[in-house]
Design an enzyme around this catalytic site. Sequence first.
Site, PDB file in Angstrom:
ATOM      1  N   GLU A  33      -2.216   0.707  13.407  1.00 15.38           N
ATOM      2  CA  GLU A  33      -3.394   1.006  12.592  1.00 15.38           C
ATOM      3  C   GLU A  33      -4.683   0.692  13.335  1.00 15.38           C
ATOM      4  O   GLU A  33      -5.638   1.468  13.300  1.00 15.38           O
ATOM      5  CB  GLU A  33      -3.344   0.192  11.296  1.00 15.38           C
ATOM      6  CG  GLU A  33      -4.531   0.387  10.384  1.00 15.38           C
ATOM      7  CD  GLU A  33      -4.404  -0.397   9.100  1.00 15.38           C
ATOM      8  OE1 GLU A  33      -5.057  -0.017   8.112  1.00 15.38           O
ATOM      9  OE2 GLU A  33      -3.651  -1.396   9.075  1.00 15.38           O
ATOM     10  N   GLU A  56       0.860  -1.186   0.000  1.00 11.98           N
ATOM     11  CA  GLU A  56       0.000   0.000   0.000  1.00 11.98           C
ATOM     12  C   GLU A  56       0.895   1.234   0.000  1.00 11.98           C
ATOM     13  O   GLU A  56       1.226   1.754  -1.041  1.00 11.98           O
ATOM     14  CB  GLU A  56      -0.943  -0.036   1.206  1.00 11.98           C
ATOM     15  CG  GLU A  56      -2.122   0.904   1.073  1.00 11.98           C
ATOM     16  CD  GLU A  56      -3.200   0.586   2.090  1.00 11.98           C
ATOM     17  OE1 GLU A  56      -4.050   1.447   2.316  1.00 11.98           O
ATOM     18  OE2 GLU A  56      -3.205  -0.531   2.648  1.00 11.98           O
TER      19      GLU A  56
END
Length: 784
Positions: free
Chosen positions: A727, A455
């Site tokens: 996260e 990502e």
Amino acid sequence: MISHPNDETEAARRTAAISRLTFEYLREPLGIGVARPRLSWIIEARTPNWTQTAYEIEARGETVRVESSDSVLVEWPFAPLESRERVTVGVRAAGPAGEWTDWFHTDVEAALLRETDWSAAFISAGEGSLLRREFEVRPGLRSARLYVTALGVYEAELNGSVVGDHVLAPGWTAYRHRLRYQTHDVTDLVVQGRNCLGATLGDGWYRGRLGFEGRRALYGDRTALLAQLELAYEDGTVERVVTDDTWKAASGPLVSSDLYDGEHHDARLEPSGWSRPGFDDSGWDKALVVEHDHAALFAAISPPVRRTEIVEPVSTTTPPSGTTILDFGQNLVGRLRITARGDAGDKVVLRHAEVLQDGELCTAPLRTAKATDTYVLRGGGEETWEPRFTFHGFRYAEVTGPVERAVAVVCHSDLERTGWFSCSDPLVERLHENVVWSMRGNFVDVPTDCPQRDERLGWTGDAQVFAPTATFLYDSAGFLASWLADLAAEQTREGVVPFIVPNVASATTAAAGWGDAAVIVPWTLYERYGDLGLLDAQFPSMRAWVDHVHSLTGEDLLWNSGYQFGDWLDPTAPPDRPELGKTFAEIVATAYFARSAELVGRAAAALGRQEDADHYTDLAARIRAAFRAEYVTPAGRLLSDSQTAYALALRFGLISDEDARRRAGRRLVDLVRGAGYKIATGFIGTPLLCDALTDAGALEPAYRLLLQRECPSWLYQVTQGATTIWERWDSLRPDGTVNPSGMTSFNHYAFGAIADWLHRVVAGLAPAAPGYRRIRIAPAPAAV
């Protein structure tokens, strides 16, 4: 240095001195890309209450005096710079009694300011990675400048020496609109007689795998180099060595390079002395000229990515698999530098991960990213190698092969540290340090979400919630200004802001909290740096976003349609549906619509655009009224009875009646207390929560949230050994297993936005006027 005799000079030396002069936001004023660079200087005062009352600026034999206390982003007062022009600029300041400091002088040099200044062409090595060209330098050389960029990433060499210390140059921008180039002073690398300029190319963001959709070559299928070496002689002549079809190309030791998968380097394939003069390149191919528009070129306005720190391993273990695992004691971003010794053909394999599971690398959070570097030895003695065109997010590295030593090389945008925080609680201090490390790891040319998996993208929502923290910790103005220019370039004609900037995703719909980065980040930079020029540059983008959202809501002004991220990663959301938090998405969306309309109105007022200011201020008032009518009861209760809903309503001024605000504040406290002082908010609510409690007079609950150690909480991560921000609140579960959701990163800065509250409320330092022209000092301790 020019001397200006003054009776008060000696007194000024005793009271104040200018210690630094910079241009725009660049600490290194070589290759400035604007003709009228703004000046900033720092004054170190030795007496209390010393204030600047006037300043003088001199350049080209001209002196300008201004009665003003301004010392930040002062307008260039002379004729514009020409391309390549180098000017010595001096500044001095007068104090309250009229005494002058000594002059402080710095050189500034312009880059290539016009497209027509370029005579170089983009050239490709085909399927290879090496390019070279020899040239002659005659006696009397005064200076040499290399202007260089690439489609892909590059490392330039002159006579066998690497040019500069940049990493992953030219970096990542919205390549179709903006392609950054660098300026290097290479005078000391050039010799009289025969010379050689060479470059190695890698795929980088341009041609490598990019985005979680698994696509490659999103910008083009060929890497290419653009280089223009300008040799200026004492007799006034200038000679140029430019990339064209006279260059030679070949394959080299770079077998493959990818940001996600890693780099494969076979040292046996490196032609010895290929970037030095006299090398026999008769067997090399002719470089291919690649057509590419020079109009996208721009000189860097942000610091480059550099190697900023070397970290030694703190321990070495041998897991059941029999490999060697190095623990660097810190989750970081960069790559390894190894020293190896073996026979030709021996192979070193380096694998990376953020966490261990059962003593082995846990690579599941990487998803499809291989994060593996391979080095094949040339043999014959000690060899040192570090990958050039990749980076990894890792704390642990598995090493196989004849490696004698390995260190971690930390890489990120080379921002200047400006803010620190310390307190009496070591866990809170570690939390703050984790925020710093997450910013370092995710500010790699663009503000990314995570640095390890497949990502590493410039998610707008993450950037907008973290921008206030970033601007306190580091001088982030140039970095974020460059990213905002990409955002505006990638914005659609209708005003839609992509979820990701630079945009490599297929989705082009509007999402609240993410697209609002177009408004909130420029306003944050104005608050923190006082830069009206940046606000003016971004104003069309800001306005376009709000106008687009207005077109979606219609006259009822409620944003209740389309896909929304909502309060992303609310801990109560289903693991596979992080957008389905407790707070209705339309409440988040309409709240942000009101907030952005208000900020566009404020920006217009700051810029003197009164008609726009009136329009957007009125629009914001009408959105707030629509919000109250639809989502708020007269008693101050919200349709979504969640912490995030109340935090949004309170912080964004959506409840105007003071009694209703008090009731809403009490309800927020009740919700926080009812949750056992554990976090119940996601990306949207978390940055606002402690401030909303503080505004409601509930400082103690805010501190209890901060100091909570049970999951979900900030300090739970710290007690679990985190060295960066996670996260998910439970990226590592209490039983020691890694969250299996398929979207689990151990280095995400969004939840680290709490540091802004630590700075402004706990430590009590906040701007009371744009650019800290006035500072609010109001620490707010609480006994918990």
